[in-house]
Every structure is written in structure tokens, then in C-alpha cells.
Motif scaffolding. Sequence first.
Motif, mmCIF file in Angstrom:
data_model
loop_
_atom_site.group_PDB
_atom_site.id
_atom_site.type_symbol
_atom_site.label_atom_id
_atom_site.label_comp_id
_atom_site.label_asym_id
_atom_site.label_seq_id
_atom_site.Cartn_x
_atom_site.Cartn_y
_atom_site.Cartn_z
ATOM 1 N N ASP A 64 44.676 9.691 66.155
ATOM 2 C CA ASP A 64 43.570 8.978 65.528
ATOM 3 C C ASP A 64 42.443 9.963 65.227
ATOM 4 O O ASP A 64 41.721 10.386 66.126
ATOM 5 C CB ASP A 64 43.088 7.874 66.474
ATOM 6 C CG ASP A 64 42.014 7.011 65.832
ATOM 7 O OD1 ASP A 64 41.491 7.395 64.771
ATOM 8 O OD2 ASP A 64 41.708 5.951 66.405
ATOM 9 N N MET A 65 42.294 10.345 63.978
ATOM 10 C CA MET A 65 41.308 11.363 63.630
ATOM 11 C C MET A 65 39.875 10.845 63.744
ATOM 12 O O MET A 65 38.933 11.631 63.775
ATOM 13 C CB MET A 65 41.572 11.912 62.223
ATOM 14 C CG MET A 65 42.862 12.716 62.115
ATOM 15 S SD MET A 65 42.964 14.097 63.281
ATOM 16 C CE MET A 65 42.075 15.375 62.384
ATOM 17 N N ARG A 66 39.717 9.532 63.806
ATOM 18 C CA ARG A 66 38.359 8.992 64.024
ATOM 19 C C ARG A 66 37.871 9.391 65.402
ATOM 20 O O ARG A 66 36.705 9.689 65.618
ATOM 21 C CB ARG A 66 38.361 7.466 63.889
ATOM 22 C CG ARG A 66 38.667 6.981 62.478
ATOM 23 C CD ARG A 66 38.892 5.501 62.452
ATOM 24 N NE ARG A 66 39.881 5.111 63.466
ATOM 25 C CZ ARG A 66 40.370 3.881 63.596
ATOM 26 N NH1 ARG A 66 39.964 2.911 62.799
ATOM 27 N NH2 ARG A 66 41.256 3.622 64.530
ATOM 28 N N VAL A 110 51.703 16.403 60.194
ATOM 29 C CA VAL A 110 51.190 15.778 58.983
ATOM 30 C C VAL A 110 49.667 15.817 59.067
ATOM 31 O O VAL A 110 49.075 15.206 59.965
ATOM 32 C CB VAL A 110 51.681 14.326 58.848
ATOM 33 C CG1 VAL A 110 51.094 13.661 57.614
ATOM 34 C CG2 VAL A 110 53.202 14.281 58.816
ATOM 35 N N VAL A 111 49.027 16.565 58.164
ATOM 36 C CA VAL A 111 47.588 16.796 58.279
ATOM 37 C C VAL A 111 46.795 15.516 58.033
ATOM 38 O O VAL A 111 45.866 15.200 58.763
ATOM 39 C CB VAL A 111 47.127 17.896 57.287
ATOM 40 C CG1 VAL A 111 45.612 18.087 57.356
ATOM 41 C CG2 VAL A 111 47.837 19.197 57.591
ATOM 42 N N ASN A 112 47.182 14.792 56.990
ATOM 43 C CA ASN A 112 46.463 13.557 56.689
ATOM 44 C C ASN A 112 47.419 12.576 56.033
ATOM 45 O O ASN A 112 47.750 12.704 54.863
ATOM 46 C CB ASN A 112 45.270 13.861 55.773
ATOM 47 C CG ASN A 112 44.467 12.610 55.457
ATOM 48 O OD1 ASN A 112 44.827 11.498 55.859
ATOM 49 N ND2 ASN A 112 43.372 12.784 54.729
ATOM 50 N N VAL A 155 57.029 15.268 66.063
ATOM 51 C CA VAL A 155 56.267 15.042 64.850
ATOM 52 C C VAL A 155 54.870 14.593 65.227
ATOM 53 O O VAL A 155 54.708 13.748 66.114
ATOM 54 C CB VAL A 155 56.921 13.957 63.968
ATOM 55 C CG1 VAL A 155 56.113 13.729 62.701
ATOM 56 C CG2 VAL A 155 58.353 14.328 63.621
ATOM 57 N N ILE A 156 53.863 15.177 64.589
ATOM 58 C CA ILE A 156 52.487 14.769 64.863
ATOM 59 C C ILE A 156 51.852 14.306 63.562
ATOM 60 O O ILE A 156 51.797 15.062 62.581
ATOM 61 C CB ILE A 156 51.687 15.923 65.491
ATOM 62 C CG1 ILE A 156 52.270 16.228 66.880
ATOM 63 C CG2 ILE A 156 50.208 15.562 65.601
ATOM 64 C CD1 ILE A 156 51.705 17.469 67.519
ATOM 65 N N ILE A 157 51.434 13.056 63.540
ATOM 66 C CA ILE A 157 50.856 12.483 62.327
ATOM 67 C C ILE A 157 49.365 12.250 62.540
ATOM 68 O O ILE A 157 48.967 11.479 63.410
ATOM 69 C CB ILE A 157 51.526 11.131 61.984
ATOM 70 C CG1 ILE A 157 53.029 11.321 61.749
ATOM 71 C CG2 ILE A 157 50.870 10.491 60.767
ATOM 72 C CD1 ILE A 157 53.781 10.014 61.529
ATOM 73 N N GLN A 158 48.543 12.923 61.755
ATOM 74 C CA GLN A 158 47.098 12.707 61.832
ATOM 75 C C GLN A 158 46.684 11.668 60.788
ATOM 76 O O GLN A 158 47.111 11.728 59.639
ATOM 77 C CB GLN A 158 46.362 14.015 61.573
ATOM 78 C CG GLN A 158 46.745 15.124 62.537
ATOM 79 C CD GLN A 158 45.879 16.364 62.397
ATOM 80 O OE1 GLN A 158 45.717 17.085 63.349
ATOM 81 N NE2 GLN A 158 45.327 16.617 61.224
ATOM 82 N N THR A 159 45.830 10.731 61.187
ATOM 83 C CA THR A 159 45.424 9.674 60.269
ATOM 84 C C THR A 159 44.093 9.052 60.691
ATOM 85 O O THR A 159 43.712 9.121 61.852
ATOM 86 C CB THR A 159 46.498 8.559 60.205
ATOM 87 O OG1 THR A 159 45.992 7.453 59.453
ATOM 88 C CG2 THR A 159 46.863 8.070 61.590
ATOM 89 N N TYR A 160 43.395 8.482 59.697
ATOM 90 C CA TYR A 160 42.213 7.688 60.005
ATOM 91 C C TYR A 160 42.559 6.199 60.045
ATOM 92 O O TYR A 160 41.695 5.359 60.221
ATOM 93 C CB TYR A 160 41.115 7.941 58.966
ATOM 94 C CG TYR A 160 40.505 9.318 59.092
ATOM 95 C CD1 TYR A 160 39.421 9.540 59.954
ATOM 96 C CD2 TYR A 160 41.024 10.395 58.390
ATOM 97 C CE1 TYR A 160 38.879 10.807 60.085
ATOM 98 C CE2 TYR A 160 40.489 11.665 58.518
ATOM 99 C CZ TYR A 160 39.417 11.861 59.376
ATOM 100 O OH TYR A 160 38.885 13.111 59.522
ATOM 101 N N ALA A 161 43.836 5.880 59.836
ATOM 102 C CA ALA A 161 44.274 4.480 59.854
ATOM 103 C C ALA A 161 45.478 4.319 60.781
ATOM 104 O O ALA A 161 46.556 3.926 60.354
ATOM 105 C CB ALA A 161 44.626 4.023 58.435
ATOM 106 N N ILE A 208 52.217 3.436 58.833
ATOM 107 C CA ILE A 208 52.166 4.608 59.705
ATOM 108 C C ILE A 208 52.815 4.314 61.055
ATOM 109 O O ILE A 208 53.600 5.108 61.570
ATOM 110 C CB ILE A 208 50.709 5.079 59.845
ATOM 111 C CG1 ILE A 208 50.286 5.693 58.502
ATOM 112 C CG2 ILE A 208 50.554 6.081 60.988
ATOM 113 C CD1 ILE A 208 48.844 6.030 58.379
ATOM 114 N N LEU A 209 52.515 3.123 61.587
ATOM 115 C CA LEU A 209 53.126 2.752 62.871
ATOM 116 C C LEU A 209 54.646 2.694 62.767
ATOM 117 O O LEU A 209 55.358 3.255 63.601
ATOM 118 C CB LEU A 209 52.601 1.385 63.324
ATOM 119 C CG LEU A 209 51.222 1.403 63.997
ATOM 120 C CD1 LEU A 209 50.778 -0.015 64.355
ATOM 121 C CD2 LEU A 209 51.256 2.291 65.236
#
Length: 677
Positions: free
Chosen positions: A331-333, A498-500, A536-542, A548-549
Motif C-alpha cells: 500500500d503506497m499510501r 510492479v512499480v505502480n 512478486v511485489i505489487i505497489q499500488t495506491y488502490a 489487484i487483489l
Amino acid sequence: MKNALHEFADLAINIPVDRLFTYGIPADTAKKAEVGKRAFVDFRNKETVGYIVGFRPEAEAQGIKEIRSVIDDEPVISGELLKLTERVSLTYLCSYGQAIAAAIPGVLKKGKVSVKSREKHEEEKMPAPSYPLALTDEQKKVLESVFKKIDMESYRPFLLHGITASGKTEIYLQAIEKVLNKGKTSIVLVPEIALTPQTVERFTSRFGSKVAVAHSALVGSMRYKEWQRIRSGEAKIVVGARSAIFSPVRNLGLIIIDEEHETSYKQEDVPRYHARDVALMRAKLANCPVILGSATPSLESFYLAKKGELEMVKLTKRIDERSLPKTKVVDMRMELATRKKVCMFSKVLVDSIERVLKDGRQVMIFLNRRGFSTYVNCKRCGLVLKCKKCDSVMVYHYETRNLICHYCNFRMPPPDICPKCNAAYMKYFGIGTEKVESEIARLFPQARIARMDTDATAKRGSHDRILGEFKKHNIDILVGTQMIAKGLDFPRVTLVGVVNADVTLNLPDFRASERTFNLLTQVAGRAGRGEDGGEVIIQTYAPEHYAILAASKHDYEKFYAQEIKSRKELFFPPFVHLIKLTLRSRNEKSASDAAGSLKEFLEKNLFNTEKEKSVDKIDIAGPAPSPIARVRGFFRWNVLLKGRNRTTMCETLRGALRSYRKPAGVILTIDVDPMSM
Ligand code: ADP
Ligand code: ZN
């Protein structure tokens, strides 16, 4: 079909006029004139190539001209392909001539080469041979179902839903072998040849010179040679991108569409066909099975499979029961809150990269946005630099020190002062792959890093070179766009970052969630293909978004269940078919006025009778500007049709448009089953 009795021929011509043209047949060419051959004719006072599609004993009009000459000794297009292209023209609302032109090599469209029965060509280098593998139980079961239908020699569409690295390609190979043993031919479609070299090689190494590769990068004459090899029956298997669906194979026994969800199967120019749908049409004509394969099927295909219109076969396990990579959603937030500044990489990702590098393994870092920063903004007056000709922001590219429009490729040097308020406060925001690469280089100075996106691979051969170096492990970290998401099999890659993930999620398109889910699942599938497992690492604001889930849990069914609900509510595909009518003009008012009057016209003319209205309701939405309202100086307005039955919808629209007169200075394009708005 010879024309001994007939005086006239009907020709299809490659122009956007929806009709055939009748010409007289001079006595001395009567013998040579045949359906499927090309002829030179006078058309609008110019020598033009036409395709003979039929004959008639008489013609109604006066003053009919005669064919000048018949070009070919043998037809350039078979009866089967003539039927197929006719269906394409009816389905995608283009002229028969335009559809035929899409089905033959470029050199033949200009009328230059005459088709002879046979031509020699040189052998090409072949990769080392490979042999059929002993199948897993799951693979056996799938192949049994497919074999049964191959033996029946009747139309049967399959949806092969198999997770990444579950052995789908081996299924394709053994199905093709079975077809080959029956003396029949196969067509294999792959999304983009250049992006799937490993996949293509698996076909050539199994079947050697029986394979023809329909490569879009081949120059005209080479392409023509491959086409002849296919046509003569020397090549029995065609591997190619979308246009390979029109390959002149005879005795077709099987069609395979790998990664059937890929949007590159849709052609963006006339004829705007979808190769998956054309494949179904062709398989019906040829009475053969067709396999649509994917780890993340399109909503359209999965829906058809649920309804029983496609036969669903599944591969649920990776080969050797290798586990799917563990996936972490960051969670990038929270990162933003704790670190008090926007950062590119979370601590989790940085730590993991460090660990993997220490272990001597490889990393892929994915961001589906090229360039350095993504927009330039004046800190004083707030101006965001936009393209002169498009409604799009200018993207800064570090390598070329240029601002580039990603819609029309317009370039300009970055200004030092704001063009509006003259302040020297131009700032660069947003992240593209170039910036990711440079930040990685800063954080991991010892690592060997490469980037793969359309900028980095613009030079011929650089794509293969980068992949080759990565394969040899001369590169530790590969940064890239969706170019690195597909079909690559590198066993030493144990981490994918995954950066974004939100880049595609925020696109103004009803397929945004589907694209995001597909991309994330595909890119995650690059990790852990070897024995060492993967992460795997997924970065996201959502982080709570279902696309995404579900992707993080490798759960297609869950994604489908959510997505199909919203499609139903919004009345979107797969519940309806869309037809997008776009009006564009250099003048904004002309475009919007034309769209408005087109809508009125359609409301009046789309149905002739009350009965038609009640049988197949067509919704007319809009007019509305395109999400990118202006591109290359043209303003674009859309009218959108929605209806359940594509055939009747196309027929009705085709009929109605016969009496439509579009205003001057406006261009109308029609896109059936559009992939973007
Ligand atoms: P997919 O097409 O589903 O991504 P692949 O066909 O690429 O999967 O298979 C993944 C890997 O497993 C490949 O390296 C392939 O050679 C290997 N493989 C496939 N089937 C078998 C099998 N039956 N036995 C051993 N290895 C296999
Ligand atoms: Zn532009």
C-alpha cells in the motif's frame, strides 16, 4: 469456377465503397478470367487492381468497361478465403475489396507480381530440434478432449484456461502433431512475433521447415516467399500475428490462438477485425477445431465458455507442481504517510531486490509507462505542457532530451521558462521506465541493468539482444513496460516488482480493470518459473481494488465474478456488442455537429418496422467526445451502438448508412467490437 458462359465479371476493389463493380470480359481473356484472380481495370480513370469474385451473364448498366487484363495464372485467393473475407466485410462494415486486400501480401495489392504455380526458395537456419514431452495427467485430459474433436473433423471451439507455465504450449504442439499426421495443416496465432520469440522458436524447433513464420518484420519479398510456401503446401504450420489468420493454407485442421485475451489481435485500421472472431469464422468454414488459450481469458471468451458455447478445458497446476509465486501487495499510501514523501520503491521492494541480487538471481521491474517523467508543470501558473495537436500531456524522455507526445510522436525540446507566464519554474512529475532505470542504478550501483520498452527497442535487433543478454545472465535487473510481461521464460528470475499497478487501472476505458488484472497476472507469471520459486511485489495506491487483489491471489474466477457483475450493470460486453462510430474533423464544431446529426439520423433510420424494433433493440449512446478528444489535430466525437446480436446490428447499420450523407470536411469511421473508446 470458369466463366465460359459469362460475359461479365464482378470485381471487388480495395476502396471504402460498399459494393462490387461489373466489367465486361474481352473474348481473348475469357479463358484466363477466374474467381480469385486479380485483374487490371479502369477505375475512375486510373489503372486499378480488382479481385474477380463472381461472374454474371448480363449487366444492367449501360457503357460498362472491359477488364484490361487478368494478372494471375492462378487465383491469389481461394474460395474458402473469399467466403471468409466476405464475412469479414459484413461483420466489420468495410468493403469486400478492403477485406480481400487484408488477406493477401502487400506486394500483390499493387498488382506487380504474377502468381505462378511454384517458386523456389532457400532454406533458413533452424533451431535445435525438440521432441514431444511425456504429458502430465492434466495435460493428457485436455489433449484427449481436443483429439476427439480433431478426429471428428468438425467445428469445435475450445477455451484452454491454463495458468502461466502450466504447459499450454506443449498442448498446442501435440495437437498440431496429431493434425499433421492426418495430413492437415494448422494456424497458430501469437500476439506479436517480435515480443514472443521464445514461443515461436518452440514451434520451429518441433516441426522444423514445416513451419512458416508470418513475421511482420519480414520485408515484402520475404513475406511473399513465406506466403508462397504456405500456399504451395510446403509449409504445413503457420505461426504468425493476427493477419496470419488469412494464411492461404489448404486442408486446415486446427487453429490455435495463444494469449487470446491480447488486444493486439484487434486491428486498428480498416478492416477493423478481431483475429479471434475471424478464427472462429474460419474454423466454421473449414470444419475444424479451434483452441483459444490464456491464463487470463477475455471476459468475452470466458462468458461464452460458461454458456457452453466454447468447450472449457483447464490446466490448474504449473508443470512439476511448481507453486505460483508468492505475491505481496504494498500500500503506497502507507509508504507516503510514514516516509513523508513520494517514493518510487517501497522498503519491501528494495530489500527484496537486494536479497535476490545477493543470491545471484535475476529481477524484473515492471512499469507500464515509458519515458522519464510523465508531465511537465509550471510551479507558478500551473500550466501543464500539452501537445500542439493532441489533448495529451508531453512526456519527458531523458535519453533523447525531448518532450514527446505519445499519441502523435510530436517532439520538442523542454522549455526552461514557462511558455505562458515566463517563470523559470518548470518541474517534472510522474514516473516512467527511464526514471525507474536510473533510480535502480542509483540504489544498486553494482547491478547490471537494462531497460526494455519501445524506446529502448526501436533499433532493429535490440529487442532480441536485450533478451539474449538477460537469458545469459549478463543482466541482473530488467526494467520494462508490458513488453516484458508476455511469454518470457527465464528460470533464474525469482523476483518481479510492479512499480505502480494503477497506471492501467486509471485509464478511461471499461476494460481498465480487465487490462490491469491481465497485465499483473502475466507479469507475475514471469517469476518463479525455475526451481527456486518466486516472489512478486505489487505497489499500488488502490490495494483494495478487486483487480489487484484477485491478481495477487492468482484468482481468475474471483476477478471474473466481480467484473462480469459490473459489465452486466453497465450494459457492456460481453452482454452486448458495441459499434463505435467516430466522426472527426479539424473543426471542433463540425465534428460535434456531425455526431449529433448522425445520432438523429440513426434514431430515425436504424429500424424500418416496429417488429424489428421489438426483436433486437439497439441502444444509441452519445454523442460524446473521445476520451482523448483531439489527436493529430482532429477532434473526435463518438456515437456508440449497443445491441445483443452483432449480425443483425451490423446488417441494420449497413442498410441505414446507405442513405446517410455525411457533412463535408468530416471523416466517419466505424469500429465493430472496439477495443478502446
Ligand atoms: P504455458 O504455455 O502454459 O505458459 P509452457 O508450455 O511454456 O506453459 O510450459 C512451461 C514449461 O514447462 C516449459 O519450459 C515447458 O517446456 C515445460 N513443460 C511443459 N509440459 C511439460 C511436461 N509434460 N513435462 C515436462 N516439462 C513440461
Ligand atoms: Zn500529439
